[in-house]
Design a protein around this motif. Structure first.
Motif, short mmCIF file in Angstrom:
data_model
loop_
_atom_site.label_atom_id
_atom_site.label_comp_id
_atom_site.label_asym_id
_atom_site.label_seq_id
_atom_site.Cartn_x
_atom_site.Cartn_y
_atom_site.Cartn_z
N ASN A 395 13.72 13.28 49.78
CA ASN A 395 14.63 13.31 48.49
C ASN A 395 15.60 13.37 48.36
OD1 ASN A 395 12.45 14.43 46.34
ND2 ASN A 395 11.83 15.91 48.18
N VAL A 396 17.11 14.20 49.54
CA VAL A 396 18.25 13.50 49.70
C VAL A 396 18.27 11.79 49.40
CG1 VAL A 396 19.87 13.41 51.66
CG2 VAL A 396 18.74 15.76 50.90
N GLU A 397 17.73 11.18 50.23
CA GLU A 397 17.99 9.69 50.37
C GLU A 397 17.80 8.68 48.75
OE1 GLU A 397 18.86 7.90 52.75
OE2 GLU A 397 18.89 9.27 54.34
N VAL A 398 15.89 9.97 48.45
CA VAL A 398 16.36 8.70 46.44
C VAL A 398 17.47 9.46 46.05
CG1 VAL A 398 15.29 9.80 45.17
CG2 VAL A 398 14.03 9.72 47.01
N MET A 399 18.50 10.97 46.34
CA MET A 399 19.73 11.39 45.57
C MET A 399 20.64 9.91 45.76
SD MET A 399 19.63 15.17 45.93
CE MET A 399 18.10 15.86 44.39
N ARG A 400 20.62 9.55 47.11
CA ARG A 400 21.82 9.21 47.76
C ARG A 400 21.25 7.29 47.01
NH1 ARG A 400 22.14 10.95 53.16
NH2 ARG A 400 23.64 12.25 53.59
N GLU A 401 20.18 6.88 47.15
CA GLU A 401 19.65 5.30 46.17
C GLU A 401 20.32 6.20 44.52
OE1 GLU A 401 15.53 3.84 44.91
OE2 GLU A 401 15.65 4.39 46.92
N LEU A 402 20.50 6.70 44.49
CA LEU A 402 20.57 6.35 42.55
C LEU A 402 22.27 6.33 42.66
CD1 LEU A 402 17.85 9.58 41.51
CD2 LEU A 402 18.29 6.45 40.91
N GLY A 403 22.98 6.78 43.89
CA GLY A 403 23.91 6.96 43.91
C GLY A 403 24.67 8.15 44.24
N ILE A 404 24.20 8.90 43.82
CA ILE A 404 24.65 10.24 43.71
C ILE A 404 25.33 10.65 45.66
CG2 ILE A 404 23.91 12.91 44.16
CD1 ILE A 404 21.98 12.34 42.17
N PRO A 405 26.79 10.67 45.68
CA PRO A 405 27.42 11.20 47.07
C PRO A 405 26.96 12.61 47.87
CG PRO A 405 29.47 11.64 45.58
CD PRO A 405 27.65 10.93 44.34
N VAL A 406 26.61 12.41 48.90
CA VAL A 406 26.14 13.26 49.73
C VAL A 406 27.18 14.13 51.13
CG1 VAL A 406 24.46 14.90 51.07
CG2 VAL A 406 23.97 13.40 48.89
N SER A 407 27.82 14.50 50.95
CA SER A 407 28.71 15.32 51.55
C SER A 407 28.72 16.58 52.28
CB SER A 407 30.27 14.69 51.32
OG SER A 407 30.62 15.97 50.11
N GLU A 408 27.65 16.93 51.72
CA GLU A 408 27.42 18.55 52.37
C GLU A 408 26.41 19.15 51.79
OE1 GLU A 408 31.47 21.01 53.79
OE2 GLU A 408 30.50 22.34 51.87
N VAL A 409 25.23 19.84 52.98
CA VAL A 409 24.33 20.17 52.05
C VAL A 409 24.46 22.53 52.09
CG1 VAL A 409 21.99 21.06 52.12
CG2 VAL A 409 23.20 18.93 52.63
N ARG A 410 24.59 22.93 50.75
CA ARG A 410 25.12 24.24 51.29
C ARG A 410 23.57 25.25 51.30
NH1 ARG A 410 30.15 26.45 49.40
NH2 ARG A 410 31.54 24.14 50.09
N VAL A 411 22.94 26.32 51.61
CA VAL A 411 21.98 26.20 52.08
C VAL A 411 21.79 27.62 50.99
CG1 VAL A 411 20.70 24.50 53.13
CG2 VAL A 411 21.68 26.72 54.48
N THR A 412 20.64 28.03 51.09
CA THR A 412 20.24 29.68 50.35
C THR A 412 19.03 29.91 51.01
OG1 THR A 412 20.04 30.72 48.49
CG2 THR A 412 20.11 28.57 47.89
N GLY A 413 17.96 31.30 50.33
CA GLY A 413 16.95 31.53 50.34
C GLY A 413 16.95 31.93 52.10
N GLY A 414 15.61 32.69 52.12
CA GLY A 414 14.41 32.89 53.93
C GLY A 414 15.32 32.41 54.97
N ALA A 415 15.02 31.00 54.57
CA ALA A 415 15.11 30.40 55.63
C ALA A 415 16.10 30.05 55.98
CB ALA A 415 14.57 28.82 55.00
N ALA A 416 17.35 30.51 55.46
CA ALA A 416 19.09 30.70 55.85
C ALA A 416 18.82 30.76 56.54
CB ALA A 416 19.84 30.19 53.97
N ARG A 417 18.52 31.94 56.45
CA ARG A 417 18.44 32.89 57.82
C ARG A 417 18.67 32.71 59.12
NH1 ARG A 417 14.67 37.35 54.79
NH2 ARG A 417 15.18 37.48 53.09
#
Length: 506
Positions: A395-417
């Motif tokens: 999904n991040v690759e789709v966002m990049r394909e749409l021209g959205i820059p991706v420099s950092e991913v901020r995580v939350t939720g149980g997995a982020a522990r």
């Protein structure tokens, strides 16, 4: 004591009331669950009045436990489960149970929408695809099946809107919530006549849309008595849970993505403009940050895949966790560290309940592939962590394909522990992953909006800068580049090879 705000977080299973100071610290909080109702197997409903009574209960509990004075509370805001809808009369009384976002009864109404309004126009105007998930088909179901309720309804309210009404007596929604109804023009920030007209839904049956962070009214005398808060306390428009969670981890500019992994995963990328995907793989909604949008991708069973392992194969790890007095997931993710990156060829596809974005394949199922006699349970564990990360990268690759820059991913939720899992995500995504101190990022986002609404801060980005506290920044490990580049392509090839199989047909 400094000025405090109250954030009411109305989730799918309960209400959490949290009081924050201007530094983003939690001063008091309380939580209480409510029941969902299942009139039929695929129907999900809730009693709207429970949202209010549980809000009052948790406000009282939090204030009593921490001995807070109502004088310290300068504003109230609300964040909520999105898309859930309830019809109310002119006095705000619910006319039936709310239909919850998880409800799947409205497939026929979705077909009706597609016949009445071209799907491409729906996507162009609302940023959404036609799906039972959203509010419009729920309203149409009531219109067709319970015509008397539809006719009597003064307004159709989202969870946020209902609580705002109970607090202030005002019928108001915010742009971020309205943009999840399938009835909102996200460019104009108003209800769409192009959609409402053909569907026969009068616009005056919907709440007045306002910008998140704006003052809707003051706490009414009746609500003051029920909550114990000071009458006239400013009530500030909040936002949908995912947008507020993005704000709560500091996603206030382009280049930042919020990734919440609990049962499933929600990705939201900040965008200054409306971005539409020709393939409709991702959707676009309004952000709670002014003049901003979010590009959203939803994956259904990411954290659930690890829970499946725990419940069905993880008895050994559960026993170790009980002996050590720690969470079973800590033991499970530690086991993944015993296996090298790439899981020595084992690949997992975490589609236990179909594939969400970007494939949208309801027939997809969970898969382990590449198993050999020398593989162990630890290989399965690491393969799950990596498979979820590959799905997110897709999904991040789709966002990049749409021209959205991706420099950092901020995580939350149980997995982020899990630092182990988040490091794997950083390696697979080839992008730094940042964890924040506040686990309840959704409520923090609502608190930021409340402080901005009473001008404690000059802007929402300034408030986020002050209130969002970063924990650590995990950067990609160079040594994993080759193996994860190769295994990500294998993951995609495996999905493509089995995508057309109908596993659930006789």
């Amino acid at each position: 004591m400094s000025e405090l705000v109250l954030a009411i977080d109305a989730g799918t299973t309960g209400i959490r009331s949290m009081f924050f100071d201007p530094s983003g610290n939690v001063v008091a909080q309380a939580y209480s669950e409510f029941e969902s109702l299942f009139p039929h197997p695929s129907w999900v409903e809730q009693r709207a009045d429970y949202w209010w009574t549980k809000s009052c209960d948790t406000i009282h509990s939090a204030m009593k436990e921490s001995r807070l004075s109502p004088e310290h509370v300068v504003a109230i805001s609300v964040t909520n489960q999105r898309e859930t809808i309830v019809p109310v009369d002119s006095s705000g009384k619910p006319l039936r149970n709310a239909i919850v976002w998880q409800d799947r009864r409205t497939v026929q109404q979705c077909d009706s929408i597609a016949r009445a309004v071209p799907p491409d126009l729906v996507y162009s105007v609302t940023g959404l695809t036609i799906d039972p998930y959203f509010s419009a088909p729920k309203i149409l179901w009531i219109k067709e099946k319970e015509a008397e309720v539809f006719d009597r309804a003064e307004k159709f309210l989202l969870v946020h809107d209902y609580l705002i009404y109970r607090l202030s007596g005002e019928f108001a929604t915010d742009y971020s919530n309205a943009s999840r109804t399938l009835l909102f023009d996200i460019r104009r920030a108003d209800w769409s006549d192009e959609i409402l007209g053909p569907l026969g839904i009068p616009p005056d049956k919907l709440a007045r849309p306002v910008e998140s962070g704006s003052q809707v009214g003051g706490l009414s005398p009746a609500a003051s008595k029920e909550t114990g808060l000071k009458p006239g306390t400013p009530v500030i428009a909040g936002g949908g849970d995912q947008q507020c969670a993005a704000l709560g981890v500091g996603v206030v500019r382009e280049g930042l993505i919020k990734s919440t992994t609990g049962t499933g995963t929600f990705l939201l990328a900040h965008s200054r403009t409306v971005r539409r995907d020709p393939g409709k793989r991702v959707v676009c909604s309004r952000h709670v940050v002014p003049n901003s949008f979010v590009i959203e991708a939803s994956m259904f069973t990411t954290g659930s895949a690890l829970r499946w392992f725990r419940n069905n194969l993880g008895s050994e790890e559960v026993s170790v966790a009980e002996a050590r007095g720690v969470d079973a997931y800590d033991v499970i993710t530690e086991a993944a560290e015993k296996v090298p990156p790439g899981s020595e060829g084992v690949i997992h596809i975490p589609h236990f309940a179909g594939s969400g974005a970007p494939n949208w394949n309801p027939h997809a199922r969970g898969i382990f592939a590449g198993l050999a006699l020398g593989h162990t349970r630890n290989h399965l564990i690491r393969a799950i962590l990596e498979g979820v990360s590959y799905d997110i990268r897709n999904n991040v690759e789709v966002m990049r394909e749409l021209g959205i820059p991706v420099s950092e991913v901020r995580v939350t939720g149980g997995a982020a522990r899990s630092r182990t899992w988040m490091q794997i995500q950083a390696d697979v995504l080839r992008t730094p992953v940042v964890r924040t101190q506040m686990e309840e990022a959704t409520a923090l986002g609502a608190a930021i909006l409340a402080f901005r609404g009473v001008n404690i801060f000059k802007s929402i980005p300034e408030a986020a800068e002050r209130m969002v506290q970063l924990r650590d920044r995990l950067t990609p490990t160079p040594e994993t580049l080759d193996v994860y580049s190769r295994e990500y392509l294998n993951f995609k090839a495996l999905y493509d090879a089995v995508a057309d199989i109908r596993w659930d047909e006789d």
